[in-house]
Design a protein around this motif. Sequence first.
Motif, PDB file in Angstrom:
ATOM      1  N   ILE A  25      -3.682   1.041   5.760  1.00 19.51           N
ATOM      2  CA  ILE A  25      -4.051   2.225   4.982  1.00 19.51           C
ATOM      3  C   ILE A  25      -2.872   2.725   4.155  1.00 19.51           C
ATOM      4  N   VAL A  26      -1.692   2.793   4.762  1.00 17.21           N
ATOM      5  CA  VAL A  26      -0.539   3.381   4.062  1.00 17.21           C
ATOM      6  C   VAL A  26       0.551   2.361   3.753  1.00 17.21           C
ATOM      7  N   GLY A  27       0.325   1.085   4.073  1.00 16.74           N
ATOM      8  CA  GLY A  27       1.324   0.070   3.781  1.00 16.74           C
ATOM      9  C   GLY A  27       2.404  -0.013   4.842  1.00 16.74           C
ATOM     10  N   GLY A  28       3.119  -1.129   4.829  1.00 17.42           N
ATOM     11  CA  GLY A  28       4.111  -1.384   5.872  1.00 17.42           C
ATOM     12  C   GLY A  28       5.255  -0.406   5.890  1.00 17.42           C
ATOM     13  N   LYS A  29       5.760  -0.026   4.726  1.00 16.49           N
ATOM     14  CA  LYS A  29       6.926   0.855   4.664  1.00 16.49           C
ATOM     15  C   LYS A  29       6.625   2.225   5.259  1.00 16.49           C
ATOM     16  N   ALA A  30       5.528   2.840   4.803  1.00 15.05           N
ATOM     17  CA  ALA A  30       5.177   4.174   5.286  1.00 15.05           C
ATOM     18  C   ALA A  30       4.783   4.144   6.757  1.00 15.05           C
TER      19      ALA A  30
END
Length: 288
Positions: A25-30
């Motif tokens: 949903i928010v990507g790996g970094k976030a």
Amino acid sequence: MATIVEEELHIIRWLGEDDCHDDAIVGGKAASLSRLAAAHAVPPGFAVPALLSHHEDLPGALVPAISAAYQVLAARLGTTDPRVAVRSSAIDEDGTDSSFAGQHDTYLNICGVDALLDAVKRCARSAASPQALAYRTRQGLPMHDVRIAVLVQSLIPSDVSAVVFSANPVTGSRDEVMINASWGLGESIVGGSVTPDTFVINKENLELAWRDISRKERMTVMTAAGTAEIDVPADLQLKPSLDDEQVHEMATLALGLERLLGHEVDIECAIAGGELYLLQCRPITTLR
């Protein structure tokens, strides 16, 4: 009945909350930072869920949602129009096989709702840039319907920035921690415009095994209009950017994250006002 602001904010995912832990949903970094926020000094912020990279404009519901979230962040920080960093967080970014480091746009020292909306839009579009698509081709990743989330965080006015590896990416040694550090914001290190100081630490006893203090001629600093790269003051160019205690603190942070996550880590961190902040944490993808 939910207020309009509550409905708008429902789209946004806040770092440290359970619904911001999902890479899909928010990507790996976030997601990575969100999972670590409870126990580490991660700058407060929020994630805008994954967007399609080809959007010319932000989807309608996102504009009021981002605007409302920015005002909530301002209230949490006790200021109006806080200065923030806007970074990509692609769905397949910062994984064990691909990091996308430097492939997508980053915008620092963004201030005000209009500037934030513009930065989010440009950050999302960068997923379809020639360099990002070329990286996808090399990594064998999907080229169509590329989704990218965007991470918005309070900007840390870094006195020193550093990239810390819990294994030595130059030699491949898993018995060493390596730190690259320099003055100011981290963009001069990431962009390669400065030769940073290098510190190598023995993992077993956390003793400093090697240090190379470079002539650090350029640094990125905050300005009224954003950021600028300037000359490092002469008295700082050959001064070590980290003292022994700070080297030890960064190495300890990296090793703690390695143990927690079960793999070698590549982290970005900053020191501001004597405090150490964790800005990014991803797997090392280049070890031989």
